[in-house]
Design a protein around this motif. Structure first.
Motif, PDB file in Angstrom:
ATOM      1  N   TRP A   1      76.988 106.424  49.761  1.00 51.29           N
ATOM      2  CA  TRP A   1      75.956 106.309  48.738  1.00 51.29           C
ATOM      3  C   TRP A   1      75.758 107.666  48.044  1.00 51.29           C
ATOM      4  CZ3 TRP A   1      71.184 108.398  47.640  1.00 51.29           C
ATOM      5  CH2 TRP A   1      70.479 107.740  46.619  1.00 51.29           C
ATOM      6  N   ALA A   2      75.727 108.732  48.854  1.00 47.68           N
ATOM      7  CA  ALA A   2      75.517 110.065  48.280  1.00 47.68           C
ATOM      8  C   ALA A   2      76.687 110.472  47.382  1.00 47.68           C
ATOM      9  CB  ALA A   2      75.324 111.092  49.394  1.00 47.68           C
TER      10      ALA A   2
ATOM     11  N   ARG B   1      78.730 108.438  45.690  1.00 47.14           N
ATOM     12  CA  ARG B   1      79.227 107.345  44.861  1.00 47.14           C
ATOM     13  C   ARG B   1      79.650 107.797  43.462  1.00 47.14           C
ATOM     14  NH1 ARG B   1      74.041 107.852  44.663  1.00 47.14           N
ATOM     15  NH2 ARG B   1      72.765 107.242  42.876  1.00 47.14           N
ATOM     16  N   ARG B   2      78.911 108.735  42.871  1.00 46.39           N
ATOM     17  CA  ARG B   2      79.255 109.137  41.499  1.00 46.39           C
ATOM     18  C   ARG B   2      80.582 109.884  41.419  1.00 46.39           C
ATOM     19  NH1 ARG B   2      73.568 111.303  39.558  1.00 46.39           N
ATOM     20  NH2 ARG B   2      72.534 109.331  39.943  1.00 46.39           N
ATOM     21  N   PRO B   3      80.738 110.990  42.169  1.00 47.74           N
ATOM     22  CA  PRO B   3      82.047 111.651  42.086  1.00 47.74           C
ATOM     23  C   PRO B   3      83.204 110.765  42.553  1.00 47.74           C
ATOM     24  CG  PRO B   3      80.656 112.687  43.761  1.00 47.74           C
ATOM     25  CD  PRO B   3      79.785 111.766  42.973  1.00 47.74           C
TER      26      PRO B   3
ATOM     27  N   MET C   1      84.067 108.568  39.648  1.00 45.90           N
ATOM     28  CA  MET C   1      84.676 109.310  38.543  1.00 45.90           C
ATOM     29  C   MET C   1      86.119 109.670  38.854  1.00 45.90           C
ATOM     30  SD  MET C   1      81.416 111.571  37.282  1.00 45.90           S
ATOM     31  CE  MET C   1      82.316 112.594  36.121  1.00 45.90           C
TER      32      MET C   1
ATOM     33  N   HIS D   1      89.333 113.760  33.917  1.00 46.01           N
ATOM     34  CA  HIS D   1      87.979 114.028  33.425  1.00 46.01           C
ATOM     35  C   HIS D   1      87.092 114.525  34.559  1.00 46.01           C
ATOM     36  CE1 HIS D   1      83.811 112.798  32.274  1.00 46.01           C
ATOM     37  NE2 HIS D   1      84.155 113.513  31.223  1.00 46.01           N
TER      38      HIS D   1
ATOM     39  N   LEU E   1      87.583 118.099  35.057  1.00 44.13           N
ATOM     40  CA  LEU E   1      86.953 118.911  34.012  1.00 44.13           C
ATOM     41  C   LEU E   1      85.435 118.944  34.184  1.00 44.13           C
ATOM     42  CD1 LEU E   1      89.065 117.779  30.941  1.00 44.13           C
ATOM     43  CD2 LEU E   1      89.269 119.896  32.250  1.00 44.13           C
ATOM     44  N   MET E   2      84.878 117.977  34.872  1.00 46.57           N
ATOM     45  CA  MET E   2      83.432 117.956  35.113  1.00 46.57           C
ATOM     46  C   MET E   2      83.070 118.694  36.403  1.00 46.57           C
ATOM     47  SD  MET E   2      82.352 116.460  32.470  1.00 46.57           S
ATOM     48  CE  MET E   2      80.649 116.041  32.742  1.00 46.57           C
TER      49      MET E   2
ATOM     50  N   ILE F   1      84.456 118.381  39.454  1.00 48.04           N
ATOM     51  CA  ILE F   1      84.688 117.678  40.713  1.00 48.04           C
ATOM     52  C   ILE F   1      86.114 117.983  41.167  1.00 48.04           C
ATOM     53  CG2 ILE F   1      84.877 115.394  41.790  1.00 48.04           C
ATOM     54  CD1 ILE F   1      82.915 114.432  39.547  1.00 48.04           C
TER      55      ILE F   1
ATOM     56  N   MET G   1      83.929 126.034  31.848  1.00 47.04           N
ATOM     57  CA  MET G   1      84.264 124.607  31.739  1.00 47.04           C
ATOM     58  C   MET G   1      83.058 123.742  31.379  1.00 47.04           C
ATOM     59  SD  MET G   1      87.419 124.479  31.956  1.00 47.04           S
ATOM     60  CE  MET G   1      87.585 122.706  31.937  1.00 47.04           C
TER      61      MET G   1
ATOM     62  N   MET H   1      79.190 109.257  32.577  1.00 47.91           N
ATOM     63  CA  MET H   1      80.024 110.183  33.342  1.00 47.91           C
ATOM     64  C   MET H   1      80.078 111.551  32.668  1.00 47.91           C
ATOM     65  SD  MET H   1      83.210 107.801  34.571  1.00 47.91           S
ATOM     66  CE  MET H   1      82.935 106.389  35.652  1.00 47.91           C
ATOM     67  N   GLY H   2      79.896 111.564  31.345  1.00 54.23           N
ATOM     68  CA  GLY H   2      79.861 112.844  30.633  1.00 54.23           C
ATOM     69  C   GLY H   2      78.619 113.660  30.953  1.00 54.23           C
ATOM     70  N   CYS H   3      77.608 113.014  31.533  1.00 54.52           N
ATOM     71  CA  CYS H   3      76.359 113.708  31.895  1.00 54.52           C
ATOM     72  C   CYS H   3      76.395 114.241  33.319  1.00 54.52           C
ATOM     73  CB  CYS H   3      75.154 112.770  31.762  1.00 54.52           C
ATOM     74  SG  CYS H   3      74.887 112.104  30.123  1.00 54.52           S
ATOM     75  N   TYR H   4      77.548 114.141  33.995  1.00 54.44           N
ATOM     76  CA  TYR H   4      77.571 114.423  35.439  1.00 54.44           C
ATOM     77  C   TYR H   4      77.074 115.825  35.777  1.00 54.44           C
ATOM     78  CZ  TYR H   4      79.194 115.120  40.193  1.00 54.44           C
ATOM     79  OH  TYR H   4      79.252 115.408  41.530  1.00 54.44           O
ATOM     80  N   ARG H   5      77.415 116.798  34.924  1.00 52.22           N
ATOM     81  CA  ARG H   5      76.969 118.161  35.237  1.00 52.22           C
ATOM     82  C   ARG H   5      75.441 118.282  35.164  1.00 52.22           C
ATOM     83  NH1 ARG H   5      80.983 122.187  35.448  1.00 52.22           N
ATOM     84  NH2 ARG H   5      82.968 121.507  34.579  1.00 52.22           N
TER      85      ARG H   5
ATOM     86  N   LEU I   1      75.017 115.403  41.785  1.00 45.18           N
ATOM     87  CA  LEU I   1      75.452 114.472  42.813  1.00 45.18           C
ATOM     88  C   LEU I   1      74.397 113.399  43.064  1.00 45.18           C
ATOM     89  CD1 LEU I   1      77.839 114.152  44.766  1.00 45.18           C
ATOM     90  CD2 LEU I   1      76.545 115.493  46.419  1.00 45.18           C
ATOM     91  N   LEU I   2      73.157 113.829  43.225  1.00 45.27           N
ATOM     92  CA  LEU I   2      72.128 112.908  43.694  1.00 45.27           C
ATOM     93  C   LEU I   2      71.044 112.629  42.665  1.00 45.27           C
ATOM     94  CD1 LEU I   2      71.763 114.272  47.324  1.00 45.27           C
ATOM     95  CD2 LEU I   2      72.872 112.168  46.590  1.00 45.27           C
ATOM     96  N   GLY I   3      71.063 113.375  41.551  1.00 51.20           N
ATOM     97  CA  GLY I   3      69.990 113.224  40.569  1.00 51.20           C
ATOM     98  C   GLY I   3      69.908 111.794  40.056  1.00 51.20           C
TER      99      GLY I   3
ATOM    100  N   GLN J   1      78.318 115.359  26.978  1.00 53.47           N
ATOM    101  CA  GLN J   1      78.373 116.603  27.738  1.00 53.47           C
ATOM    102  C   GLN J   1      77.520 117.690  27.097  1.00 53.47           C
ATOM    103  OE1 GLN J   1      82.767 116.744  28.632  1.00 53.47           O
ATOM    104  NE2 GLN J   1      82.147 118.777  29.298  1.00 53.47           N
TER     105      GLN J   1
END
Ligand SMILES: Nc1ncnc2c1ncn2[C@@H]1O[C@H](COP(=O)(O)OP(=O)(O)OP(=O)(O)O)[C@@H](O)[C@H]1O
Ligand SMILES: [Mg+2]
Lengths: 285, 242
Positions: A163-164, A166-168, A171, A178, A181-182, A184, B72, B98-102, B106-108, B154
């Motif tokens: 769950w923690a 899940r986003r990376p 992606m 991508h 580049l973000m 990860i 980056m 996904m462009g907002c990831y930075r 991780l948990l926001g 981004q």
């Protein structure tokens, strides 16, 4: 009797085992969702089969140290070590071979080595090897309370970690360039995912057994994929399906003597998949 | 002092026997809009990938006065063809997020603010009506616009776009160029690989003519000459133009 087990009326221990198996199923479903999205399902099969020599070697080591060789955390440690070695071997061989060929070669040779070691153990007459082969197909009958707790907490920890992450994880699976580049690190995420899958495999040894754990990783995931439109939806539904199959499988096999747990769980999962194909097949025309 | 968004020196890249870049050098001033122009196989995509560290090229790349790896977060990139799994269970809005990831981390929590930001980026490329569509259920040009929206989300200061107009219709091309000019007006630097020589002067203020190495570089009016084009593309182009 099966109804009793399903309703948690078959005694405290059996109830604990069923809940543990449900948490394992949830962990396998969620991990399997990310694994199939990353197209690494086959690698988990190689990893599971590579646990077998480790189980045999851990048994021998514990017997040599004066035990009966059936201490579950010890067996899991051995299994984890050879599974990691198998994973490393797949990665190493993939530089020269296609990845599916490397996976197949590692799966077969580690599993073969494991069978040889187990056969030798049966002949040696040391320790208490009877029932060691339940790691192949799983058996929750007569499982200790401590084992059920390990399985339950292990499964819950894997679910929390997924769950923690899940986003990376999503992606990297969708667009690794991508993701990089973000900020990860895709290799790191792949390694973390493999570690979590390894945890599922180890925790699942006593429940589904090592031959069928891949089915619990993959079947709920591909079933969920046919319903869900997002990564969270896929992982969540897959976890729910896995939990239901784990729960039902453990309860049914606890109630029916000599019925191994793994095949029951896998049949339940396959049933859900078949049902989905029938329903979705009509929906899509 | 050296706050120049991108400064590339002597970029050289080999793929096995193929020399894709041979000492390419270019500077991209702040709030400029540069077209990278050159024939197929000239190394334009390789140039952008090498700048981003996606290919292991030799040479020196500095972004905003430091190593590009440290900058980056300020750079957005839209590839020529995204190498993604088109059957992936992801909706258009999720791709943009996904462009907002930075920013989310991780948990926001992805709250209303991020949803609104992503929707605004989709609106800028004219894709707001497709937010809940699966990414695989879009046409090629629509997919390209979604990846541009992901780059916009981004909030970068330097945009590297590999053929942003490939496969999009005329109305969308006009909309995208408006978006890019808007970014430039906000102070962002835009670098785009561009194939349509007839629109270079209208869209861009600078040109980098590339054919493995830098043929010419500078303001459109000075650089975009028949002579330089002939050196980049070979004389046959001039015959076609006449
Ligand atoms: N992954 C790769 N492996 C080997 N050679 C490559 C690879 N990518 C590109 N090349 C070669 O490097 C050269 C430059 O390719 P690049 O994609 O940078 O060209 P380009 O200018 O972007 O072309 P186009 O206008 O067709 O997009 C070409 O000769 C190409 O064949
Ligand atoms: Mg290109």
């Amino acid at each position: 009797m099966i109804i009793d087990a399903l309703l948690l009326q078959a005694g405290y221990n059996a109830a604990l085992v069923s809940l543990g198996a449900a948490l394992l199923g949830a962990a396998a479903g969620a991990a399997g969702a990310f694994l199939t999205l990353r197209r690494r399902a086959l690698m988990s099969d190689a990893m599971a089969h590579a646990t077998l020599p480790g189980i045999g070697l851990a048994f021998l080591a514990m017997v040599a140290l004066g035990g009966d060789g059936r201490f579950l955390p010890g067996l899991m440690l051995g299994a984890g070590l050879t599974a990691a070695a198998g994973l490393w071997a797949v990665q190493r061989l993939s530089r020269q071979l296609a990845e599916d060929a490397a996976t197949g070669a590692v799966l077969a040779s580690f599993y073969g080595a494991g069978i040889v070691i187990l056969t030798l153990i049966q002949g040696l007459g040391v320790g208490r090897p009877a029932g060691l082969e339940t790691v192949l197909l799983g058996s929750t009958a007569g499982m200790l309370r401590a084992d059920a707790l390990v399985i339950g907490f292990g499964g819950a920890a894997v679910v929390a970690a997924l769950w923690a992450l899940r986003r990376p994880l999503a992606m990297v699976a969708f667009d690794p360039i991508h993701a990089r580049l973000m900020g990860i690190n895709p290799r790191q995420m792949d390694a973390l995912l493999m570690a979590l899958v390894l945890a599922v495999v180890l925790v699942g040894l006593n429940v589904t057994g090592l031959i069928l754990i891949v089915a619990l990783l993959v079947t709920p995931a591909v079933t969920a994929r046919l319903w869900a439109t997002t990564v969270s939806g896929t992982a969540g539904l897959s976890a729910a399906l896995g939990a239901a199959c784990g729960y039902g499988g453990a309860a049914i096999s606890a109630a029916v003597p000599d019925l191994p747990t793994g095949p029951v769980i896998v049949l339940l999962a396959a049933g859900a998949f078949a049902l989905t194909l029938v329903i979705r097949g009509h929906a899509d025309g | 002092m050296s706050q120049i968004p991108l400064d590339v020196r002597d970029l050289t890249l080999r793929y096995g026997d193929v020399l894709a870049l041979d000492g390419a050098t270019a500077r991209f001033p702040k709030a400029s809009m540069t077209a990278i122009v050159g024939p197929n196989g000239a190394g334009k995509s390789s140039f952008l990938k090498s700048v981003l560290g996606l290919e292991a090229a030799s040479g020196e790349v500095r972004a905003f006065g430091g190593p590009v790896a440290d900058a980056m977060a300020r750079i957005a990139y839209v590839p020529q063809r995204a190498a993604v799994d088109w059957s992936f269970p992801v909706r258009v809005i999720d791709v943009v997020l996904m462009g907002c990831y930075r920013q989310t981390g991780l948990l926001g929590r992805i709250d209303r603010r991020f949803q609104a930001q992503a929707m605004a980026c989709l609106a800028r490329v004219g894709m707001q009506d497709f937010a809940r569509r699966q990414i695989g259920a879009l046409s090629g040009g629509q997919q390209q616009r979604v990846f541009l929206a992901r780059a916009l989300a981004q909030g970068a200061e330097l945009y590297l776009l590999d053929e942003p107009f490939a496969g999009v219709d005329a109305a969308t091309e006009a909309a995208i160029i408006n978006v890019l000019k808007g970014l430039q007006a906000e102070g962002a630097t835009v670098i785009a690989v561009h194939h349509d020589l007839s629109t270079v002067a209208g869209y861009f203020d600078r040109v980098l003519l590339l054919n493995r190495h830098t043929i010419a570089e500078g303001p459109v009016a000075e650089i975009f000459t028949r002579d330089a084009l002939a050196r980049a593309y070979g004389p046959s182009l001039m015959l076609a133009a006449e």
